[in-house]
Design a protein around this motif. Structure first.
Motif, PDB file in Angstrom:
ATOM      1  N   LEU A   1     -21.061 -74.298  82.684  1.00 33.75           N
ATOM      2  CA  LEU A   1     -21.002 -73.663  81.364  1.00 33.75           C
ATOM      3  C   LEU A   1     -22.357 -73.734  80.669  1.00 33.75           C
ATOM      4  O   LEU A   1     -23.121 -74.675  80.875  1.00 33.75           O
ATOM      5  N   ASP A   2     -22.623 -72.733  79.848  1.00 32.79           N
ATOM      6  CA  ASP A   2     -23.835 -72.743  79.027  1.00 32.79           C
ATOM      7  C   ASP A   2     -23.525 -73.508  77.742  1.00 32.79           C
ATOM      8  O   ASP A   2     -23.066 -72.937  76.759  1.00 32.79           O
ATOM      9  N   LEU A   3     -23.772 -74.800  77.761  1.00 32.07           N
ATOM     10  CA  LEU A   3     -23.404 -75.640  76.629  1.00 32.07           C
ATOM     11  C   LEU A   3     -24.210 -75.302  75.374  1.00 32.07           C
ATOM     12  O   LEU A   3     -23.758 -75.561  74.261  1.00 32.07           O
ATOM     13  N   MET A   4     -25.404 -74.722  75.546  1.00 30.78           N
ATOM     14  CA  MET A   4     -26.228 -74.359  74.390  1.00 30.78           C
ATOM     15  C   MET A   4     -25.562 -73.291  73.521  1.00 30.78           C
ATOM     16  O   MET A   4     -25.867 -73.169  72.340  1.00 30.78           O
ATOM     17  N   SER A   5     -24.642 -72.532  74.106  1.00 28.67           N
ATOM     18  CA  SER A   5     -24.017 -71.448  73.357  1.00 28.67           C
ATOM     19  C   SER A   5     -23.086 -71.952  72.260  1.00 28.67           C
ATOM     20  O   SER A   5     -22.637 -71.164  71.430  1.00 28.67           O
ATOM     21  N   CYS A   6     -22.796 -73.250  72.239  1.00 27.47           N
ATOM     22  CA  CYS A   6     -21.953 -73.792  71.166  1.00 27.47           C
ATOM     23  C   CYS A   6     -22.720 -73.909  69.853  1.00 27.47           C
ATOM     24  O   CYS A   6     -22.115 -74.137  68.798  1.00 27.47           O
ATOM     25  N   LEU A   7     -24.043 -73.775  69.903  1.00 28.93           N
ATOM     26  CA  LEU A   7     -24.859 -73.881  68.704  1.00 28.93           C
ATOM     27  C   LEU A   7     -24.986 -72.522  68.030  1.00 28.93           C
ATOM     28  O   LEU A   7     -25.201 -71.501  68.692  1.00 28.93           O
ATOM     29  N   ASP A   8     -24.864 -72.512  66.706  1.00 30.75           N
ATOM     30  CA  ASP A   8     -24.990 -71.279  65.924  1.00 30.75           C
ATOM     31  C   ASP A   8     -26.452 -71.122  65.495  1.00 30.75           C
ATOM     32  O   ASP A   8     -26.935 -71.845  64.631  1.00 30.75           O
ATOM     33  N   ARG A   9     -27.134 -70.162  66.101  1.00 28.23           N
ATOM     34  CA  ARG A   9     -28.550 -69.949  65.805  1.00 28.23           C
ATOM     35  C   ARG A   9     -28.770 -69.007  64.621  1.00 28.23           C
ATOM     36  O   ARG A   9     -29.905 -68.836  64.178  1.00 28.23           O
ATOM     37  N   ARG A  10     -27.723 -68.391  64.125  1.00 27.21           N
ATOM     38  CA  ARG A  10     -27.886 -67.379  63.075  1.00 27.21           C
ATOM     39  C   ARG A  10     -28.478 -67.922  61.776  1.00 27.21           C
ATOM     40  O   ARG A  10     -29.356 -67.266  61.194  1.00 27.21           O
ATOM     41  N   PRO A  11     -28.054 -69.077  61.256  1.00 25.75           N
ATOM     42  CA  PRO A  11     -28.683 -69.566  60.019  1.00 25.75           C
ATOM     43  C   PRO A  11     -30.182 -69.792  60.155  1.00 25.75           C
ATOM     44  O   PRO A  11     -30.951 -69.431  59.257  1.00 25.75           O
TER      45      PRO A  11
ATOM     46  N   ILE B   1     -24.265 -83.713  83.402  1.00 25.23           N
ATOM     47  CA  ILE B   1     -23.657 -83.389  82.124  1.00 25.23           C
ATOM     48  C   ILE B   1     -24.309 -84.135  80.966  1.00 25.23           C
ATOM     49  O   ILE B   1     -24.563 -83.558  79.904  1.00 25.23           O
ATOM     50  N   GLN B   2     -24.574 -85.423  81.146  1.00 27.43           N
ATOM     51  CA  GLN B   2     -25.167 -86.171  80.042  1.00 27.43           C
ATOM     52  C   GLN B   2     -26.536 -85.617  79.671  1.00 27.43           C
ATOM     53  O   GLN B   2     -26.897 -85.558  78.495  1.00 27.43           O
ATOM     54  N   HIS B   3     -27.276 -85.203  80.682  1.00 26.86           N
ATOM     55  CA  HIS B   3     -28.581 -84.592  80.409  1.00 26.86           C
ATOM     56  C   HIS B   3     -28.406 -83.315  79.601  1.00 26.86           C
ATOM     57  O   HIS B   3     -29.180 -83.034  78.671  1.00 26.86           O
ATOM     58  N   LYS B   4     -27.377 -82.515  79.914  1.00 24.54           N
ATOM     59  CA  LYS B   4     -27.123 -81.282  79.167  1.00 24.54           C
ATOM     60  C   LYS B   4     -26.698 -81.589  77.734  1.00 24.54           C
ATOM     61  O   LYS B   4     -27.109 -80.904  76.788  1.00 24.54           O
ATOM     62  N   VAL B   5     -25.877 -82.617  77.554  1.00 24.89           N
ATOM     63  CA  VAL B   5     -25.445 -82.999  76.212  1.00 24.89           C
ATOM     64  C   VAL B   5     -26.638 -83.446  75.376  1.00 24.89           C
ATOM     65  O   VAL B   5     -26.773 -83.090  74.201  1.00 24.89           O
ATOM     66  N   GLN B   6     -27.536 -84.203  75.986  1.00 24.14           N
ATOM     67  CA  GLN B   6     -28.750 -84.611  75.289  1.00 24.14           C
ATOM     68  C   GLN B   6     -29.600 -83.398  74.919  1.00 24.14           C
ATOM     69  O   GLN B   6     -30.182 -83.337  73.832  1.00 24.14           O
TER      70      GLN B   6
ATOM     71  N   ALA C   1     -28.150 -81.787  71.879  1.00 22.96           N
ATOM     72  CA  ALA C   1     -28.465 -82.578  70.679  1.00 22.96           C
ATOM     73  C   ALA C   1     -29.895 -82.324  70.216  1.00 22.96           C
ATOM     74  O   ALA C   1     -30.149 -82.150  69.018  1.00 22.96           O
ATOM     75  N   HIS C   2     -30.845 -82.278  71.155  1.00 21.07           N
ATOM     76  CA  HIS C   2     -32.241 -82.002  70.798  1.00 21.07           C
ATOM     77  C   HIS C   2     -32.387 -80.596  70.229  1.00 21.07           C
ATOM     78  O   HIS C   2     -33.124 -80.381  69.259  1.00 21.07           O
TER      79      HIS C   2
ATOM     80  N   ARG D   1     -29.732 -86.580  62.715  1.00 15.50           N
ATOM     81  CA  ARG D   1     -29.488 -87.156  64.038  1.00 15.50           C
ATOM     82  C   ARG D   1     -28.046 -86.848  64.409  1.00 15.50           C
ATOM     83  O   ARG D   1     -27.140 -86.987  63.602  1.00 15.50           O
ATOM     84  N   CYS D   2     -27.862 -86.430  65.627  1.00 11.44           N
ATOM     85  CA  CYS D   2     -26.531 -86.088  66.115  1.00 11.44           C
ATOM     86  C   CYS D   2     -26.279 -86.894  67.382  1.00 11.44           C
ATOM     87  O   CYS D   2     -27.015 -86.761  68.368  1.00 11.44           O
ATOM     88  N   SER D   3     -25.270 -87.740  67.360  1.00 14.62           N
ATOM     89  CA  SER D   3     -24.982 -88.580  68.523  1.00 14.62           C
ATOM     90  C   SER D   3     -24.430 -87.731  69.665  1.00 14.62           C
ATOM     91  O   SER D   3     -23.915 -86.623  69.455  1.00 14.62           O
ATOM     92  N   GLN D   4     -24.518 -88.272  70.862  1.00 15.20           N
ATOM     93  CA  GLN D   4     -23.996 -87.554  72.021  1.00 15.20           C
ATOM     94  C   GLN D   4     -22.492 -87.357  71.909  1.00 15.20           C
ATOM     95  O   GLN D   4     -21.968 -86.320  72.348  1.00 15.20           O
ATOM     96  N   LEU D   5     -21.792 -88.306  71.311  1.00 10.85           N
ATOM     97  CA  LEU D   5     -20.347 -88.153  71.154  1.00 10.85           C
ATOM     98  C   LEU D   5     -20.032 -87.007  70.197  1.00 10.85           C
ATOM     99  O   LEU D   5     -19.114 -86.217  70.455  1.00 10.85           O
ATOM    100  N   GLN D   6     -20.786 -86.884  69.097  1.00 13.82           N
ATOM    101  CA  GLN D   6     -20.573 -85.774  68.159  1.00 13.82           C
ATOM    102  C   GLN D   6     -20.856 -84.434  68.823  1.00 13.82           C
ATOM    103  O   GLN D   6     -20.128 -83.461  68.621  1.00 13.82           O
ATOM    104  N   VAL D   7     -21.927 -84.390  69.617  1.00 14.20           N
ATOM    105  CA  VAL D   7     -22.257 -83.152  70.328  1.00 14.20           C
ATOM    106  C   VAL D   7     -21.157 -82.809  71.326  1.00 14.20           C
ATOM    107  O   VAL D   7     -20.736 -81.650  71.446  1.00 14.20           O
ATOM    108  N   ALA D   8     -20.680 -83.818  72.049  1.00 13.54           N
ATOM    109  CA  ALA D   8     -19.614 -83.585  73.031  1.00 13.54           C
ATOM    110  C   ALA D   8     -18.359 -83.043  72.359  1.00 13.54           C
ATOM    111  O   ALA D   8     -17.705 -82.121  72.883  1.00 13.54           O
ATOM    112  N   GLN D   9     -18.015 -83.563  71.194  1.00  9.79           N
ATOM    113  CA  GLN D   9     -16.822 -83.095  70.484  1.00  9.79           C
ATOM    114  C   GLN D   9     -16.999 -81.658  69.997  1.00  9.79           C
ATOM    115  O   GLN D   9     -16.044 -80.877  70.020  1.00  9.79           O
TER     116      GLN D   9
END
Length: 203
Positions: A139-149, A7-12, A15-16, A82-90
């Protein structure tokens, strides 16, 4: 660390990816802003055919000002982002309500030393991490990111660049002269005269 490979690897990774999307968004708007300003200044110069060097300098400064503004407004914030892992997790937790607050708790636990005096029970932390792995691992954690902008910014930049390529292909001489008058406003390059007056019958 039990969470690091999963999970931590996915969260990182999220963030990247978020930082990369921010940079793509900034690059798209930077290119669109600068190219659109250059196109407008060049088109106005082509229509009006400014003779005064001062007016040409104003046009060139407008392009320079747009470039500086785009760097300050888009490029610098994106590359400082920069986005911390905690911010990404939230953010992931808001996108996937079924996770609850377990992901941010697990990220927090992983930042603590195993034998830290304020870390609490190691066994409890390991249980939370394992439970998070079981719930969020598929879960596909990448799907939480909005790529449209970022996609819209790049499409806009691409459309403007394609338009410039068509203008260049249609009339290279005019395109080159307009660009040269923008970049070297103090130069002697002049637009060809639309009308040349001469006496038909000399007096």
């Amino acid at each position: 660390n039990a969470m690091k490979p999963g999970i931590q690897h996915k969260v990182q990774g999220v963030a990247h990816r978020a930082r990369r999307l921010a940079q793509i968004y900034a690059l798209g708007w930077f290119v669109a802003t600068v190219c659109a300003t250059m196109t407008f200044v060049g088109f106005m110069d082509y229509l009006i055919r400014f003779q005064d060097i001062g007016v040409r300098l104003i046009g060139s400064f407008a392009v320079l000002a747009a470039l500086i503004w785009a760097v300050v407004r888009f490029v610098l914030p994106a590359f400082r982002f920069r986005c911390s892992q905690l911010q990404v997790a939230q953010r992931i937790e808001r996108f996937f309500p079924q996770i609850g607050d377990r992901l941010s708790s697990a990220v927090d636990f992983c930042s603590q030393a195993e034998d830290g005096p304020t870390a609490g029970s190691l066994q409890l932390r390991q249980v939370v991490i394992a439970d998070t792995e079981a719930v969020a691992g598929s879960l596909d954690l990448m799907s939480c990111l909005d790529r449209r902008p970022s996609r819209r910014a790049m499409l806009l930049a691409a459309a403007i660049c394609v338009g410039l390529v068509f203008l260049f292909a249609a009339d290279r001489a005019t395109f080159g002269l307009a660009a040269k008058r923008i970049f070297v406003p103090w130069g002697s390059d002049q637009w060809p005269r639309r009308h040349v007056l001469q006496f038909v019958d000399h007096p």
